[in-house]
Motif scaffolding. Structure first.
Motif, PDB file in Angstrom:
ATOM      1  N   MET A   8       0.821  -1.217   0.000  1.00 54.24           N
ATOM      2  CA  MET A   8       0.000   0.000   0.000  1.00 54.24           C
ATOM      3  C   MET A   8       0.856   1.269   0.000  1.00 54.24           C
ATOM      4  SD  MET A   8      -3.041  -1.106   2.635  1.00 54.24           S
ATOM      5  CE  MET A   8      -3.967   0.430   2.503  1.00 54.24           C
ATOM      6  N   VAL A   9       1.956   1.284   0.763  1.00 57.66           N
ATOM      7  CA  VAL A   9       2.726   2.524   0.918  1.00 57.66           C
ATOM      8  C   VAL A   9       4.010   2.561   0.110  1.00 57.66           C
ATOM      9  CG1 VAL A   9       1.768   2.999   3.198  1.00 57.66           C
ATOM     10  CG2 VAL A   9       3.921   1.745   3.027  1.00 57.66           C
ATOM     11  N   ASP A  53      -5.641   5.173   7.592  1.00 57.79           N
ATOM     12  CA  ASP A  53      -5.618   6.378   8.427  1.00 57.79           C
ATOM     13  C   ASP A  53      -4.366   7.206   8.156  1.00 57.79           C
ATOM     14  OD1 ASP A  53      -8.021   5.638   9.572  1.00 57.79           O
ATOM     15  OD2 ASP A  53      -7.113   4.897  11.438  1.00 57.79           O
ATOM     16  N   TYR A  54      -3.234   6.529   8.073  1.00 60.18           N
ATOM     17  CA  TYR A  54      -1.979   7.229   7.800  1.00 60.18           C
ATOM     18  C   TYR A  54      -2.030   7.910   6.432  1.00 60.18           C
ATOM     19  CZ  TYR A  54       2.819   8.279   6.759  1.00 60.18           C
ATOM     20  OH  TYR A  54       3.960   8.942   6.401  1.00 60.18           O
ATOM     21  N   LEU A  55      -2.491   7.165   5.415  1.00 57.95           N
ATOM     22  CA  LEU A  55      -2.534   7.725   4.063  1.00 57.95           C
ATOM     23  C   LEU A  55      -3.485   8.911   3.979  1.00 57.95           C
ATOM     24  CD1 LEU A  55      -2.494   4.443   1.959  1.00 57.95           C
ATOM     25  CD2 LEU A  55      -0.615   6.064   2.316  1.00 57.95           C
ATOM     26  N   ARG A  56      -4.577   8.854   4.699  1.00 55.25           N
ATOM     27  CA  ARG A  56      -5.511   9.987   4.709  1.00 55.25           C
ATOM     28  C   ARG A  56      -4.870  11.210   5.359  1.00 55.25           C
ATOM     29  NH1 ARG A  56      -9.651   6.031   6.688  1.00 55.25           N
ATOM     30  NH2 ARG A  56     -10.586   5.234   4.784  1.00 55.25           N
ATOM     31  N   ARG A  57      -4.107  10.989   6.422  1.00 58.15           N
ATOM     32  CA  ARG A  57      -3.442  12.102   7.108  1.00 58.15           C
ATOM     33  C   ARG A  57      -2.344  12.709   6.246  1.00 58.15           C
ATOM     34  NH1 ARG A  57      -3.158   8.491  11.567  1.00 58.15           N
ATOM     35  NH2 ARG A  57      -0.941   8.305  11.186  1.00 58.15           N
ATOM     36  N   LEU A  60      -0.122  10.825   0.688  1.00 59.07           N
ATOM     37  CA  LEU A  60       1.128  10.525   0.003  1.00 59.07           C
ATOM     38  C   LEU A  60       0.934  10.266  -1.479  1.00 59.07           C
ATOM     39  CD1 LEU A  60       2.711   7.998   2.512  1.00 59.07           C
ATOM     40  CD2 LEU A  60       3.288  10.382   2.195  1.00 59.07           C
ATOM     41  N   ASP A  61       1.976  10.560  -2.250  1.00 61.06           N
ATOM     42  CA  ASP A  61       2.055  10.120  -3.629  1.00 61.06           C
ATOM     43  C   ASP A  61       2.624   8.708  -3.549  1.00 61.06           C
ATOM     44  OD1 ASP A  61       2.213   9.907  -6.347  1.00 61.06           O
ATOM     45  OD2 ASP A  61       4.069  11.073  -6.518  1.00 61.06           O
ATOM     46  N   LEU A  62       1.796   7.707  -3.746  1.00 65.98           N
ATOM     47  CA  LEU A  62       2.158   6.345  -3.393  1.00 65.98           C
ATOM     48  C   LEU A  62       3.088   5.647  -4.367  1.00 65.98           C
ATOM     49  CD1 LEU A  62      -1.241   5.059  -2.049  1.00 65.98           C
ATOM     50  CD2 LEU A  62       0.759   5.747  -0.790  1.00 65.98           C
TER      51      LEU A  62
END
Length: 166
Positions: A8-9, A53-57, A60-62
């Protein structure tokens, strides 16, 4: 859990941090665990939610599509024949495995995650539906679309469906 988060990240250090955070959340919420459910599904759900939750905060450009991430895990051995094969077949299988990894990396994050849960973690559809909080039909549709995108990507790289399946 780590592999799903990493898909995901696409950042090894961040995936390690998020995995640790998910385990801490799971430990703290152990009293809420329903023993009638599978522990793995519960943990995957916590990891999924922690990562989202982290990605929403961070927003990020993944996935940089131009450059492969050198720190991403190399799963080519998973697709290679364990028997001794002629050199040309070994090279071809390695090329296919590399192309598959690149094609998976090109998928949107939600497709990468669902492909990882289904084919890497080998979870059944109903568990994926529970983890991602999606209806079963949506899970099946996303897997179908992800597979179609993977095949299109592999064909664009010069691989036929027969080469990939064989």
């Amino acid at each position: 859990m780590y592999t799903v988060i990493l898909r995901m990240v696409r950042d090894q250090a961040l995936a390690e941090d998020l995995c640790q955070e998910a385990f801490v959340k799971a430990f703290r919420a152990m009293g809420t665990f329903d023993r009638d459910r599978k522990l793995a599904s519960w943990l995957f759900k916590i990891a999924h939610n922690t990562t989202l939750d982290y990605l929403r905060r961070k927003r990020l450009d993944l996935v940089p599509l131009e450059e492969p991430d050198d720190e991403a895990p190399d799963h080519r051995q998973r697709y290679q024949d364990t028997k001794v094969a002629p050199p040309d077949q070994s090279i071809e299988r390695e090329d296919i495995a590399t192309a598959i990894e690149e094609a998976i990396a090109d998928l949107p994050p939600h497709y990468r995650e669902i492909v990882s849960l289904r084919y890497q973690e080998e979870l059944p559809y109903h568990e994926i539906a529970g983890i991602l909080e999606m209806p079963m039909g949506t899970v099946k549709t996303h897997i179908h679309r992800a597979r179609r995108k993977l095949m299109e990507s592999l064909e664009a790289r010069g691989f036929s469906p027969q080469a990939v399946a064989g």
